[in-house]
Design an enzyme around this catalytic site. Structure first.
Site, PDB file in Angstrom:
ATOM      1  N   GLY A  90      -1.959 -37.224  12.188  1.00 33.32           N
ATOM      2  CA  GLY A  90      -3.096 -36.515  11.613  1.00 33.32           C
ATOM      3  C   GLY A  90      -2.651 -35.315  10.792  1.00 33.32           C
ATOM      4  N   ARG A 104      -6.250 -47.180   2.998  1.00 32.78           N
ATOM      5  CA  ARG A 104      -7.368 -47.650   2.171  1.00 32.78           C
ATOM      6  C   ARG A 104      -6.936 -48.130   0.787  1.00 32.78           C
ATOM      7  NH1 ARG A 104     -10.612 -42.228   3.687  1.00 32.78           N
ATOM      8  NH2 ARG A 104      -8.461 -41.607   4.117  1.00 32.78           N
ATOM      9  N   ASN A 125     -15.060 -30.530   2.215  1.00 32.95           N
ATOM     10  CA  ASN A 125     -13.734 -29.924   2.301  1.00 32.95           C
ATOM     11  C   ASN A 125     -12.814 -30.592   1.284  1.00 32.95           C
ATOM     12  OD1 ASN A 125     -11.216 -29.002   3.138  1.00 32.95           O
ATOM     13  ND2 ASN A 125     -11.112 -30.438   4.876  1.00 32.95           N
TER      14      ASN A 125
HETATM   15  C1  UD1 Z   1      -8.885 -35.023   4.566  1.00 31.03           C
HETATM   16  C2  UD1 Z   1      -9.682 -33.997   5.401  1.00 31.03           C
HETATM   17  C3  UD1 Z   1     -11.142 -33.998   4.914  1.00 31.03           C
HETATM   18  C4  UD1 Z   1     -11.171 -33.667   3.427  1.00 31.03           C
HETATM   19  C5  UD1 Z   1     -10.255 -34.604   2.624  1.00 31.03           C
HETATM   20  C6  UD1 Z   1     -10.126 -34.080   1.200  1.00 31.03           C
HETATM   21  C7  UD1 Z   1      -8.728 -33.939   7.670  1.00 31.03           C
HETATM   22  C8  UD1 Z   1      -8.872 -34.364   9.067  1.00 31.03           C
HETATM   23  N1  UD1 Z   1      -9.636 -34.370   6.802  1.00 31.03           N
HETATM   24  O1  UD1 Z   1      -9.465 -36.287   4.821  1.00 31.03           O
HETATM   25  O2  UD1 Z   1     -11.881 -33.038   5.634  1.00 31.03           O
HETATM   26  O3  UD1 Z   1     -12.491 -33.768   2.951  1.00 31.03           O
HETATM   27  O4  UD1 Z   1      -8.941 -34.658   3.189  1.00 31.03           O
HETATM   28  O5  UD1 Z   1      -9.470 -34.999   0.370  1.00 31.03           O
HETATM   29  O6  UD1 Z   1      -7.811 -33.200   7.363  1.00 31.03           O
HETATM   30  N2  UD1 Z   1      -1.357 -36.933   5.982  1.00 31.03           N
HETATM   31  C9  UD1 Z   1      -0.145 -36.637   6.566  1.00 31.03           C
HETATM   32  N3  UD1 Z   1       0.050 -36.926   7.887  1.00 31.03           N
HETATM   33  C10 UD1 Z   1      -0.913 -37.475   8.660  1.00 31.03           C
HETATM   34  C11 UD1 Z   1      -2.164 -37.769   8.053  1.00 31.03           C
HETATM   35  C12 UD1 Z   1      -2.341 -37.486   6.720  1.00 31.03           C
HETATM   36  O7  UD1 Z   1       0.740 -36.109   5.911  1.00 31.03           O
HETATM   37  O8  UD1 Z   1      -0.646 -37.684   9.828  1.00 31.03           O
HETATM   38  C13 UD1 Z   1      -1.560 -36.628   4.552  1.00 31.03           C
HETATM   39  C14 UD1 Z   1      -1.916 -37.836   3.727  1.00 31.03           C
HETATM   40  O9  UD1 Z   1      -0.748 -38.442   3.212  1.00 31.03           O
HETATM   41  C15 UD1 Z   1      -2.779 -37.247   2.626  1.00 31.03           C
HETATM   42  C16 UD1 Z   1      -3.400 -36.022   3.271  1.00 31.03           C
HETATM   43  O10 UD1 Z   1      -2.640 -35.746   4.434  1.00 31.03           O
HETATM   44  O11 UD1 Z   1      -2.017 -36.829   1.500  1.00 31.03           O
HETATM   45  C17 UD1 Z   1      -4.851 -36.260   3.675  1.00 31.03           C
HETATM   46  O12 UD1 Z   1      -4.922 -37.365   4.534  1.00 31.03           O
HETATM   47  P1  UD1 Z   1      -6.080 -38.440   4.393  1.00 31.03           P
HETATM   48  O13 UD1 Z   1      -5.899 -39.464   5.439  1.00 31.03           O
HETATM   49  O14 UD1 Z   1      -6.205 -38.880   2.995  1.00 31.03           O
HETATM   50  O15 UD1 Z   1      -7.322 -37.522   4.797  1.00 31.03           O
HETATM   51  P2  UD1 Z   1      -8.832 -37.710   4.388  1.00 31.03           P
HETATM   52  O16 UD1 Z   1      -9.442 -38.735   5.220  1.00 31.03           O
HETATM   53  O17 UD1 Z   1      -8.939 -37.860   2.929  1.00 31.03           O
HETATM   54 CA    CA Z   2      -7.516 -38.164   1.253  1.00 34.63          CA
END
Ligand code: UD1
Ligand code: CA
Length: 459
Positions: free
Chosen positions: A79, A16, A171
Protein backbone atom coordinates in the site's frame (compact mmCIF):
# COMPACT_ATOMS: atom_id res chain seq x y z
CA UNK A 1 16.90 25.01 -4.64
CA UNK A 2 13.62 23.86 -3.14
CA UNK A 3 13.95 23.17 0.57
CA UNK A 4 12.06 19.93 0.81
CA UNK A 5 12.72 16.27 0.19
CA UNK A 6 10.66 14.21 -2.24
CA UNK A 7 9.36 10.66 -2.32
CA UNK A 8 7.80 9.32 -5.52
CA UNK A 9 5.66 6.20 -5.36
CA UNK A 10 6.21 3.81 -8.23
CA UNK A 11 6.17 0.29 -6.77
CA UNK A 12 2.57 -0.68 -7.43
CA UNK A 13 1.43 -3.40 -9.83
CA UNK A 14 -0.76 -1.16 -11.94
CA UNK A 15 -3.21 -4.06 -12.14
CA UNK A 16 -5.86 -1.99 -13.89
CA UNK A 17 -3.56 -1.43 -16.90
CA UNK A 18 -3.67 -5.20 -17.64
CA UNK A 19 -0.14 -4.99 -19.02
CA UNK A 20 3.16 -6.85 -18.95
CA UNK A 21 4.87 -3.48 -18.70
CA UNK A 22 5.00 -1.71 -15.33
CA UNK A 23 2.46 1.11 -15.33
CA UNK A 24 4.97 3.90 -14.67
CA UNK A 25 7.01 2.80 -17.73
CA UNK A 26 4.14 3.20 -20.17
CA UNK A 27 5.07 5.97 -22.59
CA UNK A 28 3.32 9.30 -22.96
CA UNK A 29 4.35 11.26 -26.04
CA UNK A 30 7.20 8.75 -26.38
CA UNK A 31 8.58 9.15 -22.85
CA UNK A 32 7.91 6.85 -19.85
CA UNK A 33 5.24 8.26 -17.55
CA UNK A 34 7.62 8.26 -14.56
CA UNK A 35 10.14 10.46 -16.43
CA UNK A 36 7.74 13.37 -16.25
CA UNK A 37 7.63 13.17 -12.46
CA UNK A 38 11.44 12.80 -12.28
CA UNK A 39 11.87 15.83 -14.54
CA UNK A 40 9.49 17.79 -12.34
CA UNK A 41 11.76 17.05 -9.36
CA UNK A 42 14.77 18.18 -11.40
CA UNK A 43 13.05 21.42 -12.46
CA UNK A 44 12.18 22.13 -8.83
CA UNK A 45 15.79 21.34 -7.84
CA UNK A 46 14.76 19.04 -5.00
CA UNK A 47 18.08 17.48 -4.09
CA UNK A 48 16.99 14.77 -1.69
CA UNK A 49 14.63 12.60 -3.71
CA UNK A 50 13.75 8.93 -3.70
CA UNK A 51 11.61 6.69 -5.84
CA UNK A 52 9.88 3.70 -4.27
CA UNK A 53 10.16 0.78 -6.68
CA UNK A 54 8.84 -2.77 -6.46
CA UNK A 55 6.99 -4.21 -9.43
CA UNK A 56 9.57 -4.66 -12.25
CA UNK A 57 12.03 -2.99 -9.91
CA UNK A 58 15.02 -3.50 -12.18
CA UNK A 59 13.58 -1.71 -15.19
CA UNK A 60 12.03 1.07 -13.10
CA UNK A 61 15.27 1.55 -11.12
CA UNK A 62 17.25 1.87 -14.36
CA UNK A 63 15.10 4.82 -15.39
CA UNK A 64 15.29 6.31 -11.90
CA UNK A 65 19.10 6.16 -11.83
CA UNK A 66 19.33 7.52 -15.37
CA UNK A 67 17.41 10.57 -14.12
CA UNK A 68 19.78 11.05 -11.17
CA UNK A 69 17.32 9.92 -8.52
CA UNK A 70 17.65 7.08 -5.99
CA UNK A 71 15.47 3.98 -6.04
CA UNK A 72 14.32 2.36 -2.78
CA UNK A 73 12.87 -1.15 -2.93
CA UNK A 74 9.45 -1.90 -1.45
CA UNK A 75 8.87 -5.63 -1.40
CA UNK A 76 6.10 -6.65 -1.24
CA UNK A 77 3.95 -3.62 -2.07
CA UNK A 78 1.55 -3.33 0.86
CA UNK A 79 0.00 0.00 0.00
CA UNK A 80 0.94 3.65 -0.42
CA UNK A 81 1.56 4.17 3.31
CA UNK A 82 3.94 1.23 3.46
CA UNK A 83 5.63 2.58 0.32
CA UNK A 84 6.48 5.96 1.88
CA UNK A 85 7.67 4.22 5.04
CA UNK A 86 10.48 2.62 3.01
CA UNK A 87 12.08 6.08 2.72
CA UNK A 88 12.27 6.48 6.50
CA UNK A 89 15.91 5.28 6.89
CA UNK A 90 17.05 7.57 4.05
CA UNK A 91 15.31 10.61 5.54
CA UNK A 92 16.16 9.92 9.18
CA UNK A 93 18.15 13.11 9.62
CA UNK A 94 16.00 15.26 7.40
CA UNK A 95 14.05 18.04 9.09
CA UNK A 96 11.47 19.77 6.93
CA UNK A 97 8.63 18.96 4.57
CA UNK A 98 8.57 15.85 2.42
CA UNK A 99 6.83 16.21 -0.91
CA UNK A 100 5.05 12.97 -1.84
CA UNK A 101 4.15 12.34 -5.46
CA UNK A 102 2.66 9.41 -7.34
CA UNK A 103 4.57 8.00 -10.29
CA UNK A 104 1.28 7.70 -12.15
CA UNK A 105 0.47 11.43 -12.04
CA UNK A 106 2.70 12.82 -14.79
CA UNK A 107 0.93 16.04 -15.78
CA UNK A 108 1.74 18.13 -12.71
CA UNK A 109 3.43 21.45 -13.44
CA UNK A 110 6.27 22.89 -11.34
CA UNK A 111 4.30 26.11 -10.76
CA UNK A 112 1.58 24.11 -8.99
CA UNK A 113 4.06 22.48 -6.62
CA UNK A 114 5.66 25.87 -5.94
CA UNK A 115 2.26 27.37 -5.14
CA UNK A 116 1.50 24.39 -2.88
CA UNK A 117 4.82 24.83 -1.02
CA UNK A 118 4.32 28.56 -0.57
CA UNK A 119 0.82 28.05 0.84
CA UNK A 120 2.18 25.35 3.17
CA UNK A 121 4.91 27.64 4.49
CA UNK A 122 2.63 30.66 4.81
CA UNK A 123 0.08 28.68 6.81
CA UNK A 124 2.89 27.22 8.96
CA UNK A 125 1.31 23.84 8.25
CA UNK A 126 2.88 20.46 9.00
CA UNK A 127 0.66 18.53 6.61
CA UNK A 128 -0.63 19.61 3.22
CA UNK A 129 -2.92 17.99 0.71
CA UNK A 130 -3.35 18.92 -2.94
CA UNK A 131 -6.99 18.38 -3.81
CA UNK A 132 -9.13 18.87 -6.89
CA UNK A 133 -12.84 19.05 -7.69
CA UNK A 134 -13.86 16.72 -10.50
CA UNK A 135 -17.16 16.34 -12.32
CA UNK A 136 -16.45 12.63 -12.38
CA UNK A 137 -14.56 11.76 -9.19
CA UNK A 138 -14.81 7.98 -9.73
CA UNK A 139 -11.66 6.05 -8.88
CA UNK A 140 -10.12 8.65 -6.54
CA UNK A 141 -10.04 8.93 -2.75
CA UNK A 142 -12.66 11.46 -1.58
CA UNK A 143 -11.75 14.39 0.67
CA UNK A 144 -14.23 14.46 3.53
CA UNK A 145 -14.73 17.79 5.30
CA UNK A 146 -16.49 18.50 8.61
CA UNK A 147 -19.47 20.82 9.20
CA UNK A 148 -17.22 23.88 9.31
CA UNK A 149 -15.62 22.94 5.98
CA UNK A 150 -12.27 21.76 7.36
CA UNK A 151 -10.66 18.59 6.00
CA UNK A 152 -11.39 15.67 8.32
CA UNK A 153 -10.03 12.64 6.45
CA UNK A 154 -9.75 10.84 3.11
CA UNK A 155 -11.82 7.82 2.22
CA UNK A 156 -10.92 5.53 -0.67
CA UNK A 157 -13.70 4.84 -3.17
CA UNK A 158 -13.73 1.13 -2.30
CA UNK A 159 -14.34 1.96 1.37
CA UNK A 160 -16.73 4.89 0.84
CA UNK A 161 -20.43 5.05 1.66
CA UNK A 162 -22.80 6.23 -1.13
CA UNK A 163 -22.89 9.66 0.55
CA UNK A 164 -19.09 9.88 0.62
CA UNK A 165 -18.92 8.77 -3.01
CA UNK A 166 -21.08 11.72 -4.02
CA UNK A 167 -18.33 14.11 -2.80
CA UNK A 168 -16.53 15.54 -5.80
CA UNK A 169 -13.41 16.84 -4.05
CA UNK A 170 -10.69 14.23 -4.40
CA UNK A 171 -7.17 13.47 -3.22
CA UNK A 172 -4.59 14.02 -5.97
CA UNK A 173 -1.99 11.85 -4.19
CA UNK A 174 0.28 14.89 -3.78
CA UNK A 175 1.17 15.73 -0.18
CA UNK A 176 3.54 17.84 1.87
CA UNK A 177 4.25 16.49 5.27
CA UNK A 178 6.72 17.31 8.02
CA UNK A 179 9.23 14.44 8.00
CA UNK A 180 9.16 13.74 11.74
CA UNK A 181 5.37 13.66 11.93
CA UNK A 182 5.05 11.68 8.68
CA UNK A 183 7.21 8.72 9.69
CA UNK A 184 5.86 8.68 13.22
CA UNK A 185 2.28 8.56 11.87
CA UNK A 186 3.13 5.95 9.24
CA UNK A 187 4.43 3.64 11.96
CA UNK A 188 0.94 3.68 13.44
CA UNK A 189 -1.37 3.14 10.43
CA UNK A 190 -3.16 -0.18 10.09
CA UNK A 191 -4.51 -2.03 7.05
CA UNK A 192 -8.11 -1.76 8.27
CA UNK A 193 -9.76 -1.40 4.89
CA UNK A 194 -11.33 -3.16 1.97
CA UNK A 195 -7.95 -3.72 0.24
CA UNK A 196 -6.06 -4.73 3.42
CA UNK A 197 -3.44 -2.13 2.51
CA UNK A 198 -1.52 0.47 4.48
CA UNK A 199 -3.07 3.67 3.20
CA UNK A 200 -0.93 6.80 3.09
CA UNK A 201 -4.19 8.74 3.21
CA UNK A 202 -4.68 7.68 6.84
CA UNK A 203 -1.89 10.11 7.77
CA UNK A 204 -4.30 12.96 7.01
CA UNK A 205 -6.88 11.56 9.44
CA UNK A 206 -4.17 11.21 12.11
CA UNK A 207 -3.03 14.82 11.55
CA UNK A 208 -6.59 16.09 12.00
CA UNK A 209 -7.32 14.04 15.11
CA UNK A 210 -4.06 15.17 16.73
CA UNK A 211 -4.40 18.83 15.81
CA UNK A 212 -1.34 18.86 13.52
CA UNK A 213 -1.83 21.95 11.32
CA UNK A 214 -3.14 20.88 7.90
CA UNK A 215 -3.69 22.84 4.73
CA UNK A 216 -5.64 21.86 1.60
CA UNK A 217 -4.71 23.48 -1.72
CA UNK A 218 -6.79 23.09 -4.87
CA UNK A 219 -5.21 22.22 -8.21
CA UNK A 220 -6.25 22.36 -11.87
CA UNK A 221 -8.07 19.10 -12.77
CA UNK A 222 -6.03 18.68 -15.95
CA UNK A 223 -2.76 18.43 -14.03
CA UNK A 224 -3.59 15.82 -11.47
CA UNK A 225 -4.98 12.98 -13.54
CA UNK A 226 -3.81 9.72 -12.02
CA UNK A 227 -3.29 7.06 -14.66
CA UNK A 228 -4.82 3.76 -13.62
CA UNK A 229 -6.25 2.41 -16.88
CA UNK A 230 -5.61 2.57 -20.62
CA UNK A 231 -8.44 5.08 -20.89
CA UNK A 232 -6.67 7.35 -18.36
CA UNK A 233 -3.48 6.86 -20.38
CA UNK A 234 -5.15 8.01 -23.60
CA UNK A 235 -6.64 10.99 -21.81
CA UNK A 236 -3.24 12.03 -20.42
CA UNK A 237 -1.64 11.49 -23.84
CA UNK A 238 -4.14 13.90 -25.41
CA UNK A 239 -3.41 16.56 -22.78
CA UNK A 240 0.38 16.21 -23.12
CA UNK A 241 0.21 16.34 -26.92
CA UNK A 242 -1.93 19.49 -26.74
CA UNK A 243 0.67 21.08 -24.48
CA UNK A 244 3.50 20.11 -26.85
CA UNK A 245 1.64 21.36 -29.92
CA UNK A 246 0.78 24.67 -28.27
CA UNK A 247 4.43 25.09 -27.29
CA UNK A 248 5.72 24.60 -30.85
CA UNK A 249 3.11 26.94 -32.32
CA UNK A 250 4.28 29.58 -29.82
CA UNK A 251 7.83 28.91 -31.06
CA UNK A 252 6.87 29.71 -34.65
CA UNK A 253 5.96 26.34 -36.12
CA UNK A 254 2.81 26.03 -38.26
CA UNK A 255 0.59 23.07 -37.47
CA UNK A 256 -2.11 23.03 -40.10
CA UNK A 257 -4.29 20.89 -37.81
CA UNK A 258 -2.87 20.44 -34.28
CA UNK A 259 -5.46 17.74 -33.59
CA UNK A 260 -3.83 15.58 -36.25
CA UNK A 261 -0.17 16.21 -35.51
CA UNK A 262 1.78 13.97 -33.14
CA UNK A 263 5.01 15.35 -31.73
CA UNK A 264 6.92 13.41 -29.08
CA UNK A 265 8.17 15.21 -25.99
CA UNK A 266 11.86 15.15 -26.95
CA UNK A 267 11.46 16.41 -30.53
CA UNK A 268 12.70 19.86 -31.50
CA UNK A 269 11.49 21.95 -34.46
CA UNK A 270 12.79 25.13 -36.10
CA UNK A 271 10.80 28.23 -37.01
CA UNK A 272 8.65 28.48 -40.12
CA UNK A 273 8.47 24.75 -40.43
CA UNK A 274 5.04 23.60 -41.63
CA UNK A 275 3.56 20.34 -40.42
CA UNK A 276 0.61 19.06 -42.43
CA UNK A 277 -2.11 16.87 -40.88
CA UNK A 278 -0.97 13.30 -40.27
CA UNK A 279 2.64 14.04 -39.35
CA UNK A 280 4.18 11.94 -36.57
CA UNK A 281 7.55 13.04 -35.18
CA UNK A 282 9.02 10.49 -32.78
CA UNK A 283 11.92 10.02 -30.40
CA UNK A 284 14.81 12.48 -30.53
CA UNK A 285 14.00 13.91 -33.94
CA UNK A 286 15.39 17.37 -34.72
CA UNK A 287 13.73 19.37 -37.50
CA UNK A 288 15.36 22.50 -38.94
CA UNK A 289 13.83 25.79 -40.01
CA UNK A 290 11.53 26.25 -42.97
CA UNK A 291 10.96 22.53 -43.43
CA UNK A 292 7.68 21.34 -44.97
CA UNK A 293 6.44 17.92 -43.94
CA UNK A 294 3.42 16.06 -45.31
CA UNK A 295 1.85 13.08 -43.52
CA UNK A 296 4.29 10.35 -42.57
CA UNK A 297 6.48 9.18 -39.72
CA UNK A 298 9.92 10.44 -38.75
CA UNK A 299 11.81 8.82 -35.91
CA UNK A 300 15.16 9.70 -34.25
CA UNK A 301 16.27 11.66 -37.31
CA UNK A 302 17.70 15.08 -38.14
CA UNK A 303 16.19 17.08 -40.97
CA UNK A 304 18.05 20.14 -42.29
CA UNK A 305 16.64 23.58 -43.05
CA UNK A 306 14.40 23.98 -46.06
CA UNK A 307 13.83 20.27 -46.60
CA UNK A 308 10.65 19.08 -48.27
CA UNK A 309 9.27 15.75 -47.07
CA UNK A 310 6.39 14.78 -49.32
CA UNK A 311 3.51 12.46 -48.39
CA UNK A 312 3.79 9.06 -46.74
CA UNK A 313 7.50 8.76 -46.04
CA UNK A 314 8.94 6.67 -43.22
CA UNK A 315 12.27 8.06 -42.02
CA UNK A 316 14.12 6.26 -39.23
CA UNK A 317 17.47 7.11 -37.60
CA UNK A 318 18.63 9.07 -40.62
CA UNK A 319 20.28 12.40 -41.21
CA UNK A 320 19.11 14.74 -43.95
CA UNK A 321 20.99 17.93 -44.83
CA UNK A 322 19.33 21.16 -45.92
CA UNK A 323 17.14 21.54 -49.00
CA UNK A 324 16.66 17.84 -49.66
CA UNK A 325 13.48 16.54 -51.25
CA UNK A 326 12.12 13.21 -50.09
CA UNK A 327 9.14 11.20 -51.25
CA UNK A 328 6.32 10.73 -51.75
CA UNK A 329 6.44 7.11 -50.50
CA UNK A 330 10.11 6.92 -49.61
CA UNK A 331 11.55 4.70 -46.89
CA UNK A 332 14.77 5.89 -45.27
CA UNK A 333 16.09 3.23 -42.91
CA UNK A 334 18.67 3.57 -40.13
CA UNK A 335 22.09 4.83 -41.09
CA UNK A 336 21.02 6.93 -44.05
CA UNK A 337 22.73 10.25 -44.73
CA UNK A 338 21.31 12.46 -47.46
CA UNK A 339 23.49 15.46 -48.34
CA UNK A 340 22.42 18.94 -49.35
CA UNK A 341 19.92 19.34 -52.18
CA UNK A 342 19.83 15.62 -52.89
CA UNK A 343 16.58 13.98 -53.89
CA UNK A 344 14.97 10.66 -53.00
CA UNK A 345 11.78 10.10 -54.92
CA UNK A 346 8.83 7.72 -54.88
CA UNK A 347 9.16 4.08 -53.94
CA UNK A 348 12.82 4.36 -53.07
CA UNK A 349 14.18 2.43 -50.09
CA UNK A 350 17.48 3.57 -48.65
CA UNK A 351 19.47 1.82 -45.91
CA UNK A 352 22.94 2.51 -44.43
CA UNK A 353 23.68 4.71 -47.37
CA UNK A 354 25.25 8.08 -48.07
CA UNK A 355 23.74 10.04 -50.94
CA UNK A 356 26.02 12.91 -51.93
CA UNK A 357 25.16 16.54 -52.55
CA UNK A 358 22.82 17.13 -55.48
CA UNK A 359 22.45 13.42 -56.25
CA UNK A 360 19.08 12.02 -57.26
CA UNK A 361 17.33 8.69 -56.89
CA UNK A 362 13.94 9.67 -58.19
CA UNK A 363 12.04 6.44 -58.68
CA UNK A 364 11.73 2.81 -57.61
CA UNK A 365 15.12 1.88 -56.21
CA UNK A 366 16.79 -0.02 -53.41
CA UNK A 367 20.00 1.57 -52.19
CA UNK A 368 21.57 -0.37 -49.31
CA UNK A 369 25.10 -0.32 -47.86
CA UNK A 370 26.13 2.20 -50.48
CA UNK A 371 28.27 5.28 -50.57
CA UNK A 372 27.14 7.55 -53.39
CA UNK A 373 29.04 10.70 -54.36
CA UNK A 374 27.91 14.11 -55.61
CA UNK A 375 25.71 14.79 -58.63
CA UNK A 376 24.99 11.16 -59.26
CA UNK A 377 21.88 10.21 -61.17
CA UNK A 378 20.37 6.93 -60.05
CA UNK A 379 17.99 5.76 -62.78
CA UNK A 380 14.58 4.24 -62.08
CA UNK A 381 14.70 0.67 -60.91
CA UNK A 382 18.34 0.70 -59.81
CA UNK A 383 19.06 -1.97 -57.22
CA UNK A 384 22.13 -2.45 -55.07
CA UNK A 385 22.42 -6.23 -54.69
CA UNK A 386 24.10 -5.96 -51.29
CA UNK A 387 23.29 -9.38 -49.83
CA UNK A 388 24.34 -12.82 -51.00
CA UNK A 389 22.18 -14.65 -48.50
CA UNK A 390 24.96 -14.66 -45.91
CA UNK A 391 26.87 -11.38 -45.91
CA UNK A 392 26.29 -7.75 -46.79
CA UNK A 393 28.60 -5.94 -49.22
CA UNK A 394 29.23 -2.32 -50.11
CA UNK A 395 28.61 -0.45 -53.30
CA UNK A 396 30.68 2.67 -53.99
CA UNK A 397 29.54 5.13 -56.60
CA UNK A 398 31.85 8.09 -57.16
CA UNK A 399 30.86 11.65 -58.11
CA UNK A 400 29.11 12.52 -61.40
CA UNK A 401 28.13 8.97 -62.26
CA UNK A 402 25.05 8.42 -64.43
CA UNK A 403 23.23 5.16 -63.85
CA UNK A 404 20.67 4.16 -66.47
CA UNK A 405 17.35 2.63 -65.48
CA UNK A 406 17.02 -0.95 -64.35
CA UNK A 407 20.64 -1.37 -63.32
CA UNK A 408 21.72 -3.98 -60.80
CA UNK A 409 24.92 -3.32 -58.92
CA UNK A 410 26.21 -6.62 -57.53
CA UNK A 411 28.25 -5.67 -54.48
CA UNK A 412 31.05 -5.37 -53.60
CA UNK A 413 31.55 -3.05 -56.53
CA UNK A 414 32.94 0.41 -57.30
CA UNK A 415 31.79 2.76 -60.04
CA UNK A 416 34.50 5.31 -60.95
CA UNK A 417 33.95 9.04 -61.16
CA UNK A 418 31.99 10.21 -64.20
CA UNK A 419 31.21 6.69 -65.44
CA UNK A 420 28.02 5.94 -67.36
CA UNK A 421 26.07 2.75 -66.93
CA UNK A 422 23.71 1.86 -69.73
CA UNK A 423 20.12 1.00 -68.87
CA UNK A 424 19.50 -2.65 -68.05
CA UNK A 425 23.09 -3.38 -67.05
CA UNK A 426 24.07 -5.89 -64.40
CA UNK A 427 27.30 -4.57 -62.94
CA UNK A 428 29.52 -7.30 -61.52
CA UNK A 429 32.95 -5.71 -61.99
CA UNK A 430 34.37 -2.35 -60.95
CA UNK A 431 33.94 0.38 -63.58
CA UNK A 432 36.87 2.73 -64.21
CA UNK A 433 36.28 6.51 -64.20
CA UNK A 434 34.60 7.97 -67.31
CA UNK A 435 33.94 4.51 -68.79
CA UNK A 436 30.70 3.29 -70.32
CA UNK A 437 29.51 0.02 -68.83
CA UNK A 438 26.94 -2.03 -70.61
CA UNK A 439 26.01 -5.66 -70.24
CA UNK A 440 23.10 -6.58 -72.43
CA UNK A 441 22.71 -9.12 -75.19
CA UNK A 442 22.35 -7.29 -78.46
CA UNK A 443 18.81 -6.61 -79.58
CA UNK A 444 17.71 -8.47 -82.65
CA UNK A 445 14.62 -7.47 -84.67
CA UNK A 446 13.12 -10.31 -86.78
CA UNK A 447 11.09 -8.79 -89.60
CA UNK A 448 7.43 -9.91 -89.84
CA UNK A 449 8.03 -12.61 -87.25
CA UNK A 450 4.62 -12.05 -85.65
CA UNK A 451 2.73 -12.46 -88.89
CA UNK A 452 4.74 -15.55 -89.84
CA UNK A 453 4.37 -17.44 -86.60
CA UNK A 454 2.02 -20.42 -86.56
CA UNK A 455 -1.67 -19.41 -86.20
CA UNK A 456 -3.27 -19.92 -82.81
CA UNK A 457 -5.15 -23.18 -82.36
CA UNK A 458 -8.92 -22.79 -82.02
CA UNK A 459 -10.04 -24.09 -78.67
C1 UD1 B 1 -4.21 6.83 -4.58
C2 UD1 B 1 -4.80 7.39 -3.26
C3 UD1 B 1 -6.13 8.09 -3.58
C4 UD1 B 1 -5.88 9.20 -4.60
C5 UD1 B 1 -5.16 8.66 -5.85
C6 UD1 B 1 -4.71 9.83 -6.71
C7 UD1 B 1 -4.17 5.87 -1.43
C8 UD1 B 1 -4.60 4.80 -0.53
N1 UD1 B 1 -5.04 6.30 -2.34
O1 UD1 B 1 -5.14 5.89 -5.07
O2 UD1 B 1 -6.67 8.64 -2.40
O3 UD1 B 1 -7.11 9.78 -4.98
O4 UD1 B 1 -3.99 7.91 -5.48
O5 UD1 B 1 -4.22 9.40 -7.95
O6 UD1 B 1 -3.06 6.34 -1.30
N2 UD1 B 1 2.27 2.35 -4.92
C9 UD1 B 1 3.43 1.89 -4.34
N3 UD1 B 1 3.37 0.86 -3.44
C10 UD1 B 1 2.21 0.29 -3.08
C11 UD1 B 1 1.01 0.77 -3.67
C12 UD1 B 1 1.09 1.79 -4.59
O7 UD1 B 1 4.51 2.41 -4.62
O8 UD1 B 1 2.25 -0.61 -2.26
C13 UD1 B 1 2.35 3.45 -5.90
C14 UD1 B 1 1.79 3.09 -7.25
O9 UD1 B 1 2.80 2.57 -8.08
C15 UD1 B 1 1.27 4.42 -7.76
C16 UD1 B 1 0.92 5.18 -6.50
O10 UD1 B 1 1.57 4.51 -5.43
O11 UD1 B 1 2.25 5.15 -8.48
C17 UD1 B 1 -0.58 5.20 -6.23
O12 UD1 B 1 -1.06 3.88 -6.16
P1 UD1 B 1 -2.43 3.47 -6.84
O13 UD1 B 1 -2.67 2.04 -6.58
O14 UD1 B 1 -2.49 3.96 -8.22
O15 UD1 B 1 -3.42 4.32 -5.91
P2 UD1 B 1 -4.86 4.85 -6.27
O16 UD1 B 1 -5.83 3.77 -6.16
O17 UD1 B 1 -4.82 5.59 -7.54
CA1 CA C 1 -3.33 5.88 -9.16
Amino acid sequence: MTECAAVILAAGHGTRMKSRLAKVLHPLAGVPMLSYVLELIQTLKIEKNYVIVGHQAEAVSALVSEKASTPILQNPPLGTGDAVLQAKPSLQDFRGPVLILNGDTPLLRPQTIQRFLEAYKKAEARTGLLTVRLDQPAGYGRVIRNASGEISHIVEEKDASPDERSVNEVNTGVYLCDAAFLFEALDRIQPNNEQKEYYLTDVIGIAVSEGVPLIGVEADPEEVIGINSRADLANAERIIRNRINRYWMMEGVTLIDPGQTWIDAKVSIGRDTVLHPGVTLEGHTVIGEGVTIYPGRIRDSRIGDGALIKDHCVIDSSELASDVTIGPFAHLRPGTMIHKSAKVGNFVEVKKCVLGEGSKASHLSYLGDACIGKNVNIGAGTITCNYDGKNKFKTIIEDDVFIGSDTQLVAPVRVGKGALIAAGTTVTKDIPPDALALSRTKQENKADWVKRRAPKKNK
